[in-house]
Design an enzyme around this catalytic site. Structure first.
Site, PDB file in Angstrom:
ATOM      1  N   GLY A  93       8.880  -5.158  19.703  1.00  0.00           N
ATOM      2  CA  GLY A  93       7.726  -5.586  20.475  1.00  0.00           C
ATOM      3  C   GLY A  93       6.434  -5.054  19.882  1.00  0.00           C
ATOM      4  N   SER A  94       5.500  -4.662  20.747  1.00  0.00           N
ATOM      5  CA  SER A  94       4.145  -4.349  20.305  1.00  0.00           C
ATOM      6  C   SER A  94       4.037  -3.130  19.394  1.00  0.00           C
ATOM      7  CB  SER A  94       3.242  -4.160  21.522  1.00  0.00           C
ATOM      8  OG  SER A  94       3.093  -5.387  22.216  1.00  0.00           O
ATOM      9  N   THR A  95       5.031  -2.220  19.404  1.00  0.00           N
ATOM     10  CA  THR A  95       4.952  -1.078  18.486  1.00  0.00           C
ATOM     11  C   THR A  95       4.950  -1.542  17.032  1.00  0.00           C
ATOM     12  OG1 THR A  95       7.358  -0.788  18.588  1.00  0.00           O
ATOM     13  CG2 THR A  95       6.040   0.534  20.104  1.00  0.00           C
ATOM     14  N   PHE A  96       5.487  -2.744  16.781  1.00  0.00           N
ATOM     15  CA  PHE A  96       5.549  -3.272  15.415  1.00  0.00           C
ATOM     16  C   PHE A  96       4.182  -3.735  14.932  1.00  0.00           C
ATOM     17  CE2 PHE A  96       7.046  -6.215  12.037  1.00  0.00           C
ATOM     18  CZ  PHE A  96       7.966  -5.383  11.408  1.00  0.00           C
ATOM     19  N   LYS A  97       3.236  -3.916  15.862  1.00  0.00           N
ATOM     20  CA  LYS A  97       1.892  -4.372  15.489  1.00  0.00           C
ATOM     21  C   LYS A  97       1.196  -3.373  14.577  1.00  0.00           C
ATOM     22  CE  LYS A  97       1.451  -7.025  19.789  1.00  0.00           C
ATOM     23  NZ  LYS A  97       0.849  -7.097  21.138  1.00  0.00           N
TER      24      LYS A  97
END
Length: 616
Positions: free
Chosen positions: A280-284
């Site tokens: 999810g957003s941690t990969f951003k």
């Protein structure tokens, strides 16, 4: 006649030569088997300690009990005493002692010292004892998926006990005793010993104090959110050393559920290294890093989010259905706007984005010193469509291990150096000689120090001003990113099942610790990483700062409290405007027009600047 005698003499001489020169060693060994009885002397297994020398795995004395039937003078007494103390069938013991044709019978192993001494006090002929050792874990359920455990023979089965078994096990010895033809010990016999060589000791990068903070955090998260599981990793981002790794539920290493193999395998599996999940957003973080490094974006670039993007004819929504409007890159990171990261991925293109995320180690094993590590999952590069590329940009259509995530974030914030993670920092033999010392191993440079510094500053605002607010600690500069990902089962989205996460680092000005907190399937409707995972990360960071006596580096503002405004029935736009105006960060759940409930509820005393969840 003379020829016959000569031939006979030559034959006898040849036979004697054969027995002495060819078969001599074999015959001597066979004779020794008849003349001597031997009892094994088990080698003490090496200890496992944390970085400061606190013992995590140790040995305690137990005994093995054996019977040599030929040396028994009163079989009835032997069976009665052994059966009574060891809770064994007296009749079966008697039958085994009186009918067995083997020279030695193993009666019991791992017998407590007090029990063995009670049996020894009876002075039973034919009963023998060997001093053995049994593994003992002073910290009980701490590191249960990392340390592993041993079997009845003290052989490592999994975890570090299994991975480093060759170093830990040592070399067994023997005690030889001369006996007569019936197996009775000879009078005035001198027992010969071949001493055991103890195993090597392992020193880990684990800090038991920080481990205790992590263990408390995952246990609390599991209970507070009625979750399926909770995990935390703390890494020294400048070496790759694992400082703490905890997972709940766990089990007491001194009492593993050996009678339920399915449960034992489930509880002892190190999901942080073996299992993958959609980040999810941690990969951003890595989409941003790749875009900056490749010159695909600058800090001044602006993006517009209307709530979705149309890619290859498919509408891909931002998590905030109303959109974020116009924002620059830093604001896009702080707001975790999906549209921004779709744009960044599309600007980069498949080749550049894949080059970037692979340089951080995704799609490959980290080569940590542990069994069963997963590579994670990346789509085949040639098969990536434009819509897939857009989704990968904000953390969908990719799967990683928690270990990969922490290792990669460490490289993103430490100046750009990717280190190989590890558990064991030193191996010492039984004499105290150090035979191995682990040095930090650099395996890549995915980004420049300049990109790393820019990234740190943007991620700091996620904690100081954005959705990661609950991970903040007054007086300290902390950066990070929250993540909320839906789970997939059989290739489809599992409704109502999420993985909530937060990954952070501190201190921003000179990072040392990178921490990831992951909560698997939190119960109820509160599943955002900002609400479920970030608070526990903040608690652990605060304890680490206190434990390491790290001086504050930011102005410690006085905590202000306000009453949570009543926004029930308001439109989402009105509620967000009101709450933002009073300093709150806002998360929304649902796509309705009006607010139906809030967390916290109206008029609750709330810390100013806290995160508010609006359900619509």
């Amino acid at each position: 006649m003379i020829i016959s005698i000569t031939f006979l003499f030559c034959a006898l001489l040849g036979r004697l030569g054969y027995l002495q020169l060819v078969a001599g060693k074999d015959l001597q060994a066979r004779a020794a088997e008849q003349w001597y009885r031997d009892l094994p002397l088990k080698a003490p297994r090496g200890k496992i300690t944390d970085s400061s020398g606190a013992v995590l795995a140790d040995n305690r004395d137990v005994y093995g009990i054996y019977v040599r039937p030929n040396a028994v003078r009163d079989a009835s007494a032997v069976a009665s005493v052994l059966g009574g103390h060891l809770n064994l069938s007296v009749d079966k013991l008697y039958e085994k002692i009186t009918t067995s044709r083997v020279s030695e019978i193993t009666i019991a192993r791992a017998v407590e010292k007090t029990v063995a001494e009670s049996i020894r006090a009876n002075n039973l002929d034919g009963v023998y004892f060997t001093l053995d050792s049994e593994r003992y874990y002073p910290a009980s359920n701490y590191l249960s998926q990392i340390l592993g455990f041993t079997n009845i023979d003290n052989v490592g089965q999994n975890g570090l006990e299994g991975y480093y078994n060759a170093y830990l096990k040592g070399t067994d010895g023997f005690a030889y005793t001369a006996t007569d033809i019936k197996g009775h010990e000879l009078e005035n016999n001198v027992t010969k010993y071949v001493p055991a060589i103890p195993g090597c000791d392992l020193t880990l990068s684990i800090d038991l104090n920080i481990q205790s903070f992590a263990e408390t955090a995952v246990s609390e998260a599991l209970a507070d959110h009625n979750a399926k599981g909770a995990s935390m990793i703390v890494m020294d981002c400048n070496t790759g050393g694992i400082v703490a790794m905890a997972s709940a539920p766990g089990f007491d290493l001194n009492e593993p559920p050996r009678d339920d193999i399915h449960m034992l395998n489930a509880l002892s599996k190190n999901k942080m290294i073996v299992d993958v999940y959609e980040p999810g957003s941690t990969f951003k973080i890595f989409t941003t890093a790749a875009a900056i490094e490749n010159g695909a974006v600058s800090s001044s670039d602006r993006f517009f989010c209307g709530g979705s993007r149309l890619v290859d004819g498919q509408k891909i929504k931002c998590w905030r259905s109303k959109g974020h409007g116009s924002q620059d890159l830093g604001e896009g990171v702080k707001n975790s706007c999906n549209c921004v990261f779709m744009d960044l991925a599309l600007r980069l293109g498949t080749d550049k984005l894949y080059e970037g995320i692979k340089s951080f180690g995704f799609g490959s094993k980290t080569n940590i010193d542990f069994f069963g590590e997963s590579r994670g999952l990346l789509m085949q590069q040639s098969a990536v469509k434009t819509v897939d590329l857009a989704r990968i940009g904000f953390g969908q259509a990719v799967a990683v291990t928690p270990l990969q995530l922490v290792t990669a974030v460490s490289a993103a914030v430490n100046g750009g150096t990717l280190y190989e993670p590890y558990f064991v920092s030193q191996v010492t033999d039984y004499s105290g000689k150090t035979i191995y010392t682990r040095e930090p191993k650099e395996v890549g440079r995915p980004i420049s120090a300049k990109t790393s510094e820019l990234l740190r500053n943007m991620l700091e605002k996620v904690v100081s001003e954005g959705g990661g607010h609950k991970a903040g600690v007054k007086g300290y500069r902390i950066g990070g990113k929250t993540g909320t990902a839906q789970k997939y089962e059989n290739g489809h989205i599992a409704q109502g099942k999420y993985v909530s996460s937060f990954v952070g680092f501190a201190p921003v000005e000179n990072p040392r610790y990178v921490l990831a907190m992951i909560v698997d399937e939190p119960g109820g409707y509160m599943y955002y990483g900002s609400l479920v995972a970030a608070p526990y990360a903040g608690k652990v960071f605060e304890k680490i700062f206190d434990y390491t006596a790290l001086a504050p580096s930011a102005s410690g503002e006085i905590t202000e409290y306000v009453n949570m405004p009543d926004v029930m029935g308001m439109s989402v736009e009105e509620a967000v405007k009101l709450l933002n105006g009073q300093g709150f960060s806002v998360e929304t759940d649902g796509e309705g027009e009006n607010v139906t409930s809030t967390v916290p509820i109206a008029n609750t005393r709330t810390e100013k600047g806290d995160v508010v969840l609006l359900r619509t």
